[in-house]
Design a protein around this motif. Structure first.
Motif, PDB file in Angstrom:
ATOM      1  N   THR A   2      72.437  22.360 -49.770  1.00 21.48           N
ATOM      2  CA  THR A   2      71.776  22.757 -51.010  1.00 21.48           C
ATOM      3  C   THR A   2      72.467  22.217 -52.243  1.00 21.48           C
ATOM      4  O   THR A   2      71.931  22.269 -53.343  1.00 21.48           O
ATOM      5  CB  THR A   2      71.729  24.291 -51.125  1.00 21.48           C
ATOM      6  OG1 THR A   2      73.081  24.796 -51.204  1.00 21.48           O
ATOM      7  CG2 THR A   2      71.043  24.894 -49.906  1.00 21.48           C
ATOM      8  N   ARG A  97      73.537  30.927 -67.325  1.00 22.59           N
ATOM      9  CA  ARG A  97      73.189  32.328 -67.074  1.00 22.59           C
ATOM     10  C   ARG A  97      71.865  32.706 -67.714  1.00 22.59           C
ATOM     11  O   ARG A  97      71.079  33.445 -67.157  1.00 22.59           O
ATOM     12  CB  ARG A  97      74.307  33.216 -67.607  1.00 22.59           C
ATOM     13  CG  ARG A  97      74.064  34.698 -67.427  1.00 22.59           C
ATOM     14  CD  ARG A  97      75.247  35.455 -67.969  1.00 22.59           C
ATOM     15  NE  ARG A  97      75.030  36.889 -67.958  1.00 22.59           N
ATOM     16  CZ  ARG A  97      74.399  37.545 -68.910  1.00 22.59           C
ATOM     17  NH1 ARG A  97      73.923  36.912 -69.950  1.00 22.59           N
ATOM     18  NH2 ARG A  97      74.220  38.852 -68.819  1.00 22.59           N
ATOM     19  N   ASN A  98      71.621  32.168 -68.908  1.00 19.55           N
ATOM     20  CA  ASN A  98      70.424  32.587 -69.625  1.00 19.55           C
ATOM     21  C   ASN A  98      69.185  31.819 -69.219  1.00 19.55           C
ATOM     22  O   ASN A  98      68.092  32.179 -69.605  1.00 19.55           O
ATOM     23  CB  ASN A  98      70.642  32.433 -71.132  1.00 19.55           C
ATOM     24  CG  ASN A  98      71.720  33.380 -71.625  1.00 19.55           C
ATOM     25  OD1 ASN A  98      71.787  34.515 -71.171  1.00 19.55           O
ATOM     26  ND2 ASN A  98      72.559  32.901 -72.512  1.00 19.55           N
ATOM     27  N   ALA A 100      68.633  31.006 -65.912  1.00 19.19           N
ATOM     28  CA  ALA A 100      68.475  31.111 -64.463  1.00 19.19           C
ATOM     29  C   ALA A 100      67.017  31.259 -64.085  1.00 19.19           C
ATOM     30  O   ALA A 100      66.575  30.787 -63.057  1.00 19.19           O
ATOM     31  CB  ALA A 100      69.276  32.292 -63.933  1.00 19.19           C
ATOM     32  N   GLY A 101      66.275  31.892 -64.936  1.00 21.06           N
ATOM     33  CA  GLY A 101      64.900  32.147 -64.579  1.00 21.06           C
ATOM     34  C   GLY A 101      63.931  31.089 -65.058  1.00 21.06           C
ATOM     35  O   GLY A 101      62.739  31.242 -64.912  1.00 21.06           O
ATOM     36  N   ARG A 102      64.416  30.045 -65.652  1.00 23.21           N
ATOM     37  CA  ARG A 102      63.513  29.024 -66.173  1.00 23.21           C
ATOM     38  C   ARG A 102      63.592  27.729 -65.395  1.00 23.21           C
ATOM     39  O   ARG A 102      62.822  26.813 -65.641  1.00 23.21           O
ATOM     40  CB  ARG A 102      63.846  28.729 -67.640  1.00 23.21           C
ATOM     41  CG  ARG A 102      63.771  29.952 -68.535  1.00 23.21           C
ATOM     42  CD  ARG A 102      62.386  30.550 -68.562  1.00 23.21           C
ATOM     43  NE  ARG A 102      62.332  31.735 -69.422  1.00 23.21           N
ATOM     44  CZ  ARG A 102      61.342  32.603 -69.395  1.00 23.21           C
ATOM     45  NH1 ARG A 102      60.351  32.438 -68.576  1.00 23.21           N
ATOM     46  NH2 ARG A 102      61.359  33.658 -70.185  1.00 23.21           N
ATOM     47  N   THR A 103      64.528  27.617 -64.529  1.00 20.17           N
ATOM     48  CA  THR A 103      64.756  26.346 -63.859  1.00 20.17           C
ATOM     49  C   THR A 103      64.821  26.522 -62.356  1.00 20.17           C
ATOM     50  O   THR A 103      65.595  25.880 -61.691  1.00 20.17           O
ATOM     51  CB  THR A 103      66.060  25.702 -64.357  1.00 20.17           C
ATOM     52  OG1 THR A 103      67.133  26.629 -64.154  1.00 20.17           O
ATOM     53  CG2 THR A 103      65.973  25.322 -65.802  1.00 20.17           C
ATOM     54  N   GLY A 104      64.003  27.406 -61.825  1.00 18.21           N
ATOM     55  CA  GLY A 104      63.946  27.572 -60.381  1.00 18.21           C
ATOM     56  C   GLY A 104      64.932  28.581 -59.844  1.00 18.21           C
ATOM     57  O   GLY A 104      65.101  28.700 -58.637  1.00 18.21           O
ATOM     58  N   GLY A 105      65.570  29.329 -60.716  1.00 20.08           N
ATOM     59  CA  GLY A 105      66.427  30.389 -60.217  1.00 20.08           C
ATOM     60  C   GLY A 105      67.786  29.881 -59.791  1.00 20.08           C
ATOM     61  O   GLY A 105      68.316  28.916 -60.338  1.00 20.08           O
ATOM     62  N   TYR A 106      68.334  30.534 -58.799  1.00 22.68           N
ATOM     63  CA  TYR A 106      69.671  30.216 -58.332  1.00 22.68           C
ATOM     64  C   TYR A 106      69.627  29.315 -57.098  1.00 22.68           C
ATOM     65  O   TYR A 106      68.710  29.395 -56.290  1.00 22.68           O
ATOM     66  CB  TYR A 106      70.424  31.481 -57.930  1.00 22.68           C
ATOM     67  CG  TYR A 106      70.578  32.534 -59.000  1.00 22.68           C
ATOM     68  CD1 TYR A 106      71.052  33.796 -58.672  1.00 22.68           C
ATOM     69  CD2 TYR A 106      70.258  32.292 -60.336  1.00 22.68           C
ATOM     70  CE1 TYR A 106      71.210  34.787 -59.619  1.00 22.68           C
ATOM     71  CE2 TYR A 106      70.397  33.281 -61.292  1.00 22.68           C
ATOM     72  CZ  TYR A 106      70.872  34.521 -60.929  1.00 22.68           C
ATOM     73  OH  TYR A 106      71.015  35.509 -61.862  1.00 22.68           O
ATOM     74  N   PHE A 108      71.774  28.760 -53.744  1.00 22.68           N
ATOM     75  CA  PHE A 108      72.768  29.484 -52.957  1.00 22.68           C
ATOM     76  C   PHE A 108      73.482  28.561 -51.978  1.00 22.68           C
ATOM     77  O   PHE A 108      72.914  27.585 -51.475  1.00 22.68           O
ATOM     78  CB  PHE A 108      72.095  30.592 -52.137  1.00 22.68           C
ATOM     79  CG  PHE A 108      71.710  31.800 -52.941  1.00 22.68           C
ATOM     80  CD1 PHE A 108      70.486  31.854 -53.574  1.00 22.68           C
ATOM     81  CD2 PHE A 108      72.575  32.870 -53.059  1.00 22.68           C
ATOM     82  CE1 PHE A 108      70.118  32.958 -54.317  1.00 22.68           C
ATOM     83  CE2 PHE A 108      72.220  33.988 -53.804  1.00 22.68           C
ATOM     84  CZ  PHE A 108      70.982  34.031 -54.436  1.00 22.68           C
ATOM     85  N   GLY A 109      74.742  28.917 -51.689  1.00 22.62           N
ATOM     86  CA  GLY A 109      75.443  28.317 -50.577  1.00 22.62           C
ATOM     87  C   GLY A 109      75.069  29.035 -49.291  1.00 22.62           C
ATOM     88  O   GLY A 109      74.255  29.974 -49.297  1.00 22.62           O
TER      89      GLY A 109
END
Lengths: 117, 113
Positions: A2, A97-98, A100-106, A108-109
């Protein structure tokens, strides 16, 4: 793969041991997160770092100590853990942080499966 | 408090059937929603997202529906395959949550051959 790499994948440690979990991202993200995932429970946010600064600590016991030397690396130092700390520890990153919700979220490993004996 | 939850913790479907995974949220200020898929031994992976100004969004074999009136989110998987077996999480973001994603409990989808 990922783009977020966690090591080790598995870790067994005694209650008196000291160990560290490592997370590395090559996505150019500036925010990084530690989550704890226990069986049958939602993801529990532990720590948030934004541009290397810790912005959130969700009442995590002091036996968990995070470190973020730069925006690409995140560590979780462990000492004198308890058996109930056994879980999957997930690292995630986002653009910041601000946003995170505009660019596909998080992103993860794959996590570190921790067993405390 | 505010929460994101799932109606069903487990879902078993026959290969080739359509699957519907539901999610309820209570934060009316949430404006962005994501579905994640977590396969065994892996971290959650992004599937599809939707903003609050939309009520439907389609991807490859997946569709997300958003009903803001009843604060309900669903993930539809068409022609479910064995590779779809995983735990599915919904997540929401609202500015009153500090920009963080709030995750639901997860639904385990099992596909029978």
């Amino acid at each position: 793969e990922t783009g977020v790499t966690q090591t080790p994948r598995h870790l067994v440690m005694g209650m008196t041991n000291k160990k560290s979990l490592k997370c590395e991202q090559h996505l150019g993200h500036n925010a990084m997160y530690w989550y704890k995932q226990s069986a049958k429970k939602p993801l529990e946010l532990m720590f948030v770092y934004n541009f290397k600064e810790q912005t959130e600590n969700n009442s995590v016991p002091s036996r968990f100590s995070p470190e973020c030397p730069n925006s690409s690396h995140l560590f979780l130092h462990l000492h004198t853990l308890q058996p109930e700390d056994s879980a999957l520890y997930l690292c995630a990153s986002s653009q910041d942080r601000n946003r995170a919700g505009r660019t596909g979220g998080y992103t993860f490993g794959s996590g570190t499966r921790l067993t405390v004996v | 408090g505010e929460s994101v939850g799932l109606h069903l913790p487990t879902l078993s479907v026959q290969e080739g059937d359509n699957s519907i995974i539901n999610c309820a949220y209570s934060n009316s200020a949430s404006d962005y929603f994501i579905w994640y898929k977590q396969e065994s031994g892996k971290g959650p992976q992004f599937i599809i997202d939707i903003r609050s100004n939309m009520d439907k969004r389609q991807g490859q074999r997946v569709t997300v529906l958003l009903n803001k009136t009843v604060k309900h989110l669903s993930l539809q998987i068409a022609a479910t395959q064995p590779g779809d077996s995983a735990v599915y999480f919904c997540a929401e973001k609202g500015d009153n949550q500090g920009g963080k994603l709030i995750f639901g409990q997860g639904t385990e989808l099992s596909v029978k051959p």
